[in-house]
Motif scaffolding. Structure first.
Motif, PDB file in Angstrom:
ATOM      1  N   VAL A 144       0.726  -1.221  -0.024  1.00  0.00           N
ATOM      2  CA  VAL A 144       0.029   0.073   0.134  1.00  0.00           C
ATOM      3  C   VAL A 144       0.764   1.195  -0.103  1.00  0.00           C
ATOM      4  N   SER A 145       1.939   1.353   1.028  1.00  0.00           N
ATOM      5  CA  SER A 145       2.562   2.649   0.950  1.00  0.00           C
ATOM      6  C   SER A 145       3.587   2.662  -0.015  1.00  0.00           C
ATOM      7  N   GLU A 146       4.119   1.234  -0.695  1.00  0.00           N
ATOM      8  CA  GLU A 146       4.973   1.129  -1.610  1.00  0.00           C
ATOM      9  C   GLU A 146       6.352   1.700  -1.536  1.00  0.00           C
ATOM     10  N   VAL A 147       7.182   1.174  -0.253  1.00  0.00           N
ATOM     11  CA  VAL A 147       8.189   1.681   0.137  1.00  0.00           C
ATOM     12  C   VAL A 147       9.162   0.340  -0.075  1.00  0.00           C
ATOM     13  N   LEU A 158      -1.835   7.228   1.343  1.00  0.00           N
ATOM     14  CA  LEU A 158      -2.240   8.192   0.250  1.00  0.00           C
ATOM     15  C   LEU A 158      -1.349   8.658  -0.600  1.00  0.00           C
ATOM     16  N   LEU A 159       0.043   8.572  -0.205  1.00  0.00           N
ATOM     17  CA  LEU A 159       1.178   9.023  -1.050  1.00  0.00           C
ATOM     18  C   LEU A 159       2.087   7.895  -1.296  1.00  0.00           C
ATOM     19  N   PRO A 160       1.670   6.743  -1.910  1.00  0.00           N
ATOM     20  CA  PRO A 160       2.696   5.646  -1.963  1.00  0.00           C
ATOM     21  C   PRO A 160       3.599   5.964  -3.090  1.00  0.00           C
ATOM     22  N   ASP A 161       4.811   5.193  -2.749  1.00  0.00           N
ATOM     23  CA  ASP A 161       6.118   5.521  -3.502  1.00  0.00           C
ATOM     24  C   ASP A 161       6.679   6.805  -3.334  1.00  0.00           C
ATOM     25  N   SER A 162       6.561   7.392  -2.207  1.00  0.00           N
ATOM     26  CA  SER A 162       7.014   8.852  -2.192  1.00  0.00           C
ATOM     27  C   SER A 162       7.961   8.714  -0.956  1.00  0.00           C
ATOM     28  N   LEU A 163       8.741   9.808  -0.838  1.00  0.00           N
ATOM     29  CA  LEU A 163       9.448  10.156   0.247  1.00  0.00           C
ATOM     30  C   LEU A 163       8.756  10.303   1.580  1.00  0.00           C
ATOM     31  N   ALA A 164       7.607  11.063   1.276  1.00  0.00           N
ATOM     32  CA  ALA A 164       6.855  11.218   2.509  1.00  0.00           C
ATOM     33  C   ALA A 164       6.238   9.846   3.062  1.00  0.00           C
TER      34      ALA A 164
END
Length: 451
Positions: free
Chosen positions: A249-252, A307-313
């Protein structure tokens, strides 16, 4: 530093022996814990589904063994039962190091599960026998921090050392785990050989209560439910729900997931003693409510990363989740075991700690199942909602528990309880003189002894 020095000086010699070796004992476990399923699947070539089923044998065996283990601890003492469990751990780790067939691995993991089933109630009974009062709560907290330190450092060492293309590196870490188990065995046979956990019955004293009688006590029942839910939404998600949410979901990256566990260990090690000072003398049920609110915030943080997947946040949010969650952990571990052991006597301490262990393992088994169903169906929002609802349930259960547990078992010192009673009596007398008999007494007593 002063607080740690005071705590150390308050410990009896046996308590110092127990605590001084915790981080070294758990170093070997930390080296193998994150990599066992990788070893089974990628090194020994077992199917991933089979590897997962094999891993579950540890928790299932532990749950099955916990009840009989608690009874044996009360009957024969923690030392004898722990020695059997530790011997099973050594045999299991050694066998697993050379397991090339699923059946051999299954036997090894069952042996490791036997140790898990008896070590929790056994060592908790041993700790509760050696230390008591406020020092006991501090001990459980410091012990938790040292366990995390040993496992965390072990995990880092294991991560740099193991190589899936070199099976001997995995053989080495399992043998290190077996050797590290010799440390608590040496303590039990040496400095702690005279510690006796089982109490002798007084003349004419009733037989010791069994599990059914213990669970009929409202305080124990509510505490056990609270423990189960805490683990279900907490530790039960650390190896399944959280990593799955973070990746799907977060795609980290996997590196962020790995780093988050390092953050968890660091927060616990750095903050545990500070938290112990802050919660000292306060009602443990109130501490649990604060913990639940902190965990609710942590799960909402994790939910926001989706809500902000694959991002630094998202990466920062995942790390923040684990840091906030770890802060809550520092409040759970000193309180729950302390309540169980303050409710118990020396004659049934093994059973009380076995109930605690069973509730913990039950949550650890069912938590990943629920996470798999929800996240497997793409219900990530519902997954977060269930976690937050669990936090609310902990608050409700803590309120119910506070009404049924004695002030002493709830962490209120005798002086605070006496001050509260005196304040309540004075308030009642003043109100009676004013023509309102008893008005305001409960509130006054509650305010004076709220800590």
């Amino acid at each position: 530093m002063t607080g740690m020095k005071t705590f150390w000086q308050a410990l009896p010699t046996e308590g110092r022996w127990l605590l001084s070796t915790v981080a070294i004992q758990t170093l070997g476990r930390g080296m193998t814990l994150p990599f066992t399923i990788i070893y089974l699947h990628e090194v020994r070539g077992f199917d991933l589904g089979l590897s997962g089923a094999l891993m579950s044998l540890i928790a299932v065996t532990g749950l099955l063994v916990t009840g009989p283990g608690g009874t044996l601890i009360d009957r024969y003492g923690a030392k004898r039962v722990l020695l059997v469990g530790l011997a099973a751990m050594i045999a299991g780790c050694t066998l697993l190091a050379f397991a090339t067939h699923p059946a051999v691995a299954a036997v090894a993991l069952v042996l490791i599960g036997v140790n898990f089933g008896v070590s929790w109630p056994g060592f908790n009974a041993l700790i509760a026998t050696v230390v008591d009062g406020e020092v006991r709560q501090q001990y459980f907290g410091v012990n938790f921090a040292l366990v995390n330190l040993g496992i965390g450092v072990g995990g880092i060492i294991g991560g740099f050392f193991v190589d899936v293309h070199n099976p001997s590196t995995f053989t080495a870490i399992f043998l290190v785990d077996a050797v590290s188990t010799l440390i608590p065995m040496a303590l039990l046979l040496g400095p702690l050989r005279r510690v006796r956990t089982q109490g002798d019955p007084e003349p004419g004293e009733a037989p010791v209560a069994g599990y059914r009688a213990i669970l009929r006590q409202p305080a124990v029942l509510w505490l056990t439910l609270l423990t189960f839910i805490s683990v279900f939404i907490g530790y039960g998600q650390m190896e399944a729900g959280f990593p799955a949410f973070a990746r799907q979901v977060s795609e980290v990256s996997t590196r962020v997931v790995g780093l988050s566990f390092a953050v968890n260990t660091a927060v616990i090690v750095l903050l545990q003693f500070t938290v112990l000072r802050l919660i000292s003398g306060r009602r443990r049920t109130r501490v649990m409510q604060v913990m639940a609110l902190i965990w609710a915030v942590s799960w909402l943080l994790l939910g926001a990363t989706g809500l902000l997947p694959d991002s630094l946040a998202a990466a920062i949010g995942v790390l923040a989740f684990m840091g906030v969650f770890a802060f809550g952990e520092t409040m759970l571990q000193p309180t729950v075991p302390a309540i169980y052991n303050d409710l118990a006597s020396d004659r049934n301490r093994g059973r009380y700690n076995a109930i605690n262990s069973a509730a913990f393992q039950g949550g650890a088994i069912t938590g990943p199942v629920a996470a798999g169903v929800l996240l497997g169906e793409g219900l990530s929002g519902w997954f977060i909602a269930v976690m937050v609802a669990g936090c609310v349930a902990i608050c409700v259960l803590a309120i119910a528990l506070e009404r049924r547990v004695s002030p002493a078992a709830n962490g209120v010192t005798a002086d605070a309880a006496a001050d509260g009673a005196a304040a309540g009596g004075a308030a009642a007398g003043g109100a009676a003189g004013a023509g309102a008999p008893g008005a305001g007494a409960p509130e006054a007593a509650g305010d004076a002894s709220e800590r």
